[in-house]
Scaffold this motif. Sequence first.
Motif, mmCIF file in Angstrom:
data_model
loop_
_atom_site.group_PDB
_atom_site.id
_atom_site.type_symbol
_atom_site.label_atom_id
_atom_site.label_comp_id
_atom_site.label_asym_id
_atom_site.label_seq_id
_atom_site.Cartn_x
_atom_site.Cartn_y
_atom_site.Cartn_z
ATOM 1 N N LEU A 111 0.820 -1.205 0.000
ATOM 2 C CA LEU A 111 0.000 0.000 0.000
ATOM 3 C C LEU A 111 0.859 1.262 0.000
ATOM 4 N N LEU A 112 2.172 1.091 0.122
ATOM 5 C CA LEU A 112 3.078 2.240 0.220
ATOM 6 C C LEU A 112 2.909 3.222 -0.944
ATOM 7 N N PRO A 113 2.840 2.715 -2.211
ATOM 8 C CA PRO A 113 2.684 3.676 -3.310
ATOM 9 C C PRO A 113 1.385 4.471 -3.216
ATOM 10 N N VAL A 114 0.361 3.900 -2.585
ATOM 11 C CA VAL A 114 -0.943 4.572 -2.527
ATOM 12 C C VAL A 114 -0.957 5.624 -1.429
ATOM 13 N N TYR A 115 -0.471 5.257 -0.238
ATOM 14 C CA TYR A 115 -0.638 6.138 0.912
ATOM 15 C C TYR A 115 0.639 6.828 1.347
ATOM 16 N N GLY A 116 1.798 6.380 0.878
ATOM 17 C CA GLY A 116 3.045 6.953 1.371
ATOM 18 C C GLY A 116 3.264 6.582 2.825
ATOM 19 N N LEU A 117 4.269 7.196 3.449
ATOM 20 C CA LEU A 117 4.553 6.879 4.855
ATOM 21 C C LEU A 117 3.582 7.653 5.743
ATOM 22 N N SER A 118 2.423 7.057 6.012
ATOM 23 C CA SER A 118 1.432 7.783 6.794
ATOM 24 C C SER A 118 0.671 6.810 7.680
ATOM 25 N N ALA A 119 -0.109 7.389 8.604
ATOM 26 C CA ALA A 119 -0.926 6.555 9.473
ATOM 27 C C ALA A 119 -1.994 5.835 8.659
ATOM 28 N N SER A 120 -2.471 6.484 7.586
ATOM 29 C CA SER A 120 -3.512 5.850 6.764
ATOM 30 C C SER A 120 -3.020 4.538 6.183
ATOM 31 N N THR B 3 4.251 2.428 -10.331
ATOM 32 C CA THR B 3 5.054 1.751 -9.314
ATOM 33 C C THR B 3 5.057 0.262 -9.558
ATOM 34 N N LEU B 4 3.922 -0.257 -10.009
ATOM 35 C CA LEU B 4 3.841 -1.704 -10.234
ATOM 36 C C LEU B 4 4.791 -2.126 -11.352
ATOM 37 N N THR B 187 10.663 2.565 -3.322
ATOM 38 C CA THR B 187 9.325 1.980 -3.335
ATOM 39 C C THR B 187 9.227 0.760 -4.251
ATOM 40 N N PRO B 188 9.830 0.785 -5.456
ATOM 41 C CA PRO B 188 9.729 -0.422 -6.293
ATOM 42 C C PRO B 188 10.261 -1.663 -5.592
ATOM 43 N N GLN B 189 11.387 -1.507 -4.862
ATOM 44 C CA GLN B 189 11.949 -2.678 -4.183
ATOM 45 C C GLN B 189 11.016 -3.155 -3.067
ATOM 46 N N VAL B 190 10.444 -2.206 -2.305
ATOM 47 C CA VAL B 190 9.511 -2.574 -1.227
ATOM 48 C C VAL B 190 8.343 -3.358 -1.808
ATOM 49 N N VAL B 191 7.773 -2.812 -2.883
ATOM 50 C CA VAL B 191 6.599 -3.467 -3.479
ATOM 51 C C VAL B 191 6.997 -4.829 -4.054
ATOM 52 N N ALA B 192 8.177 -4.905 -4.679
ATOM 53 C CA ALA B 192 8.621 -6.179 -5.246
ATOM 54 C C ALA B 192 8.758 -7.227 -4.147
ATOM 55 N N GLY B 193 9.370 -6.830 -3.008
ATOM 56 C CA GLY B 193 9.500 -7.760 -1.885
ATOM 57 C C GLY B 193 8.149 -8.215 -1.380
ATOM 58 N N ALA B 194 7.218 -7.258 -1.272
ATOM 59 C CA ALA B 194 5.880 -7.584 -0.781
ATOM 60 C C ALA B 194 5.187 -8.564 -1.721
ATOM 61 N N VAL B 195 5.355 -8.332 -3.026
ATOM 62 C CA VAL B 195 4.733 -9.231 -4.008
ATOM 63 C C VAL B 195 5.300 -10.643 -3.843
ATOM 64 N N LEU B 196 6.625 -10.732 -3.638
ATOM 65 C CA LEU B 196 7.250 -12.047 -3.460
ATOM 66 C C LEU B 196 6.666 -12.774 -2.243
ATOM 67 N N VAL B 197 6.594 -12.057 -1.094
ATOM 68 C CA VAL B 197 6.090 -12.692 0.123
ATOM 69 C C VAL B 197 4.630 -13.102 -0.041
ATOM 70 N N ALA B 198 3.830 -12.169 -0.551
ATOM 71 C CA ALA B 198 2.407 -12.470 -0.726
ATOM 72 C C ALA B 198 2.241 -13.653 -1.670
ATOM 73 N N GLY B 199 3.019 -13.656 -2.754
ATOM 74 C CA GLY B 199 2.944 -14.757 -3.709
ATOM 75 C C GLY B 199 3.302 -16.080 -3.058
ATOM 76 N N LEU B 200 4.375 -16.065 -2.257
ATOM 77 C CA LEU B 200 4.811 -17.301 -1.604
ATOM 78 C C LEU B 200 3.727 -17.819 -0.648
ATOM 79 N N ALA B 201 3.121 -16.886 0.125
ATOM 80 C CA ALA B 201 2.060 -17.293 1.051
ATOM 81 C C ALA B 201 0.901 -17.926 0.288
ATOM 82 N N LEU B 202 0.538 -17.305 -0.831
ATOM 83 C CA LEU B 202 -0.585 -17.842 -1.608
ATOM 84 C C LEU B 202 -0.220 -19.194 -2.216
ATOM 85 N N VAL B 203 1.037 -19.348 -2.644
ATOM 86 C CA VAL B 203 1.462 -20.631 -3.221
ATOM 87 C C VAL B 203 1.369 -21.731 -2.158
#
Lengths: 252, 223
Positions: A111-120, B3-4, B187-203
């Motif tokens: 959700l980071l790209p959507v909300y940024g570093l925020s409480a939301s 970002t995706l 942010t791209p790296q954060v999202v990429a990591g999150a996608v990996l973890v979420a994908g692994l959990a779903l697998v």
Amino acid sequence: MSASSGRDARTGHHNETAPGTSRCNGEVTAPPDDCLARNEWICGEYLSTRREILQDAVVQHLQLTAASVLIALVVALPLALLARRRWAAGPVLAVTTVLYTIPSLAMFSLLLPVYGLSASLVVAGLVLYSLTLLVRNILAGLRAVPEETRQAARGLGYGPIRLLLTVELPLALPAAMAGLRIATVSAVSLLTVGAIVGFGGLGNLIYAGMNTYFKAQVLTASVLCVVIAVAADLLLLGVQRLITPWTRAARG
Amino acid sequence: MNTLTDAWEWLTDPVHWPGPDGIAHRLLEHLVLTVVCLVVSCLVALPVALVLGHLGKGGALAVNISNVGRAVPTFAVLVLLLLTPVGRWGEGPTVVALVLFAVPPLLTNAYVGMREVDRGVVQAARGMGMTGRQMLFHVELPLSLPMVLTGVRIAAVQLVATATIAALAGGGGLGRIITAGFNLASTPQVVAGAVLVAGLALVVEGLFGLVERLAPRWARGAP
């Protein structure tokens, strides 16, 4: 000068060095080696000197948890009603289950790209996480309403909306409240992970305490977290008893 | 959307895969951590739950322990352990914290499964002269296996998900990609990591679902 440097060494968070230094220097001018200086797990001094930090963290913890659970409840109710329709049940349950499977840290990150570093960001993550528990339990409660009860209400001339509001929803309350309690307790505990974006309530203190090896802070914040979870659970249990008096009457 | 696509580019960039900080190594760490914790927690929880369920004792304990487990944040346990002597054993704190986290669902599901076995069947087994051990292994365990396996599935998926938190305390696993991304403000790296973890959990969730579907007759036990 030497006194102040001695003091620095003692407030540095190392258990072993503190007593040694005091014996070598033999200084009495430095502040006493209280539990903070000795970095003990349980420390009354910590409670009294960091009162404001603790209060702020607890308030943030309560606010964020309450906000996310309430928003999740508002979103979950229509979803559960929607899922009662045969065609919608599969998709709604599948989506919420997938959301539940996504780890909290990953959810905050996604959700980071959507909300940024925020409480939301933290609130949104917890809302998505709580949805599954709430939708499932509300749906189970609604499905458990006996068909005879529904027919009796219809026979009394109840329209669909009145039937829902005055018969079905009240009867679904115990199951819904069970879901709400689980969701709230989970939210209190998961909120600590929000520390990674700086909005984790007591989790912030745990995170900061980990980086500085501050034992009293980590233990105090963890215990407060559990206390909040248990208190919230008991509070909701009390509310449940209050709004569903008939369940107690039935049991005797 | 932008970002995706950035995250996708990060993920498919061959530069990010090899090496000790690479995706491949982190994925392996994550899997090893999950499997080790799952095996340890099964070894701890299942014998206790099966024996308690067989004896019909300690029910309140087995059910309440899962409520207590939910209230205690894994992150807090992890940090607390990190500051104790356990913290010096490398991945020790992570394993202990995750095992503590995985034991409650295993315990509760196995216990409830054992208690839900039809009492008539158990009495019939006793009437046939079966010993306690025979009843446990030939009657109660096969009949409660679906519930036991449900508990294992829940524990496995939650372990995959929660092992991410180990990274907050400096442990390994896929969470490290996320925390490193936060530290780099990427942010791209954060999202990429999150996608990996979420994908692994779903697998993992999907794999367990598949296994359950493939072996229904065996898992339900012979009637």
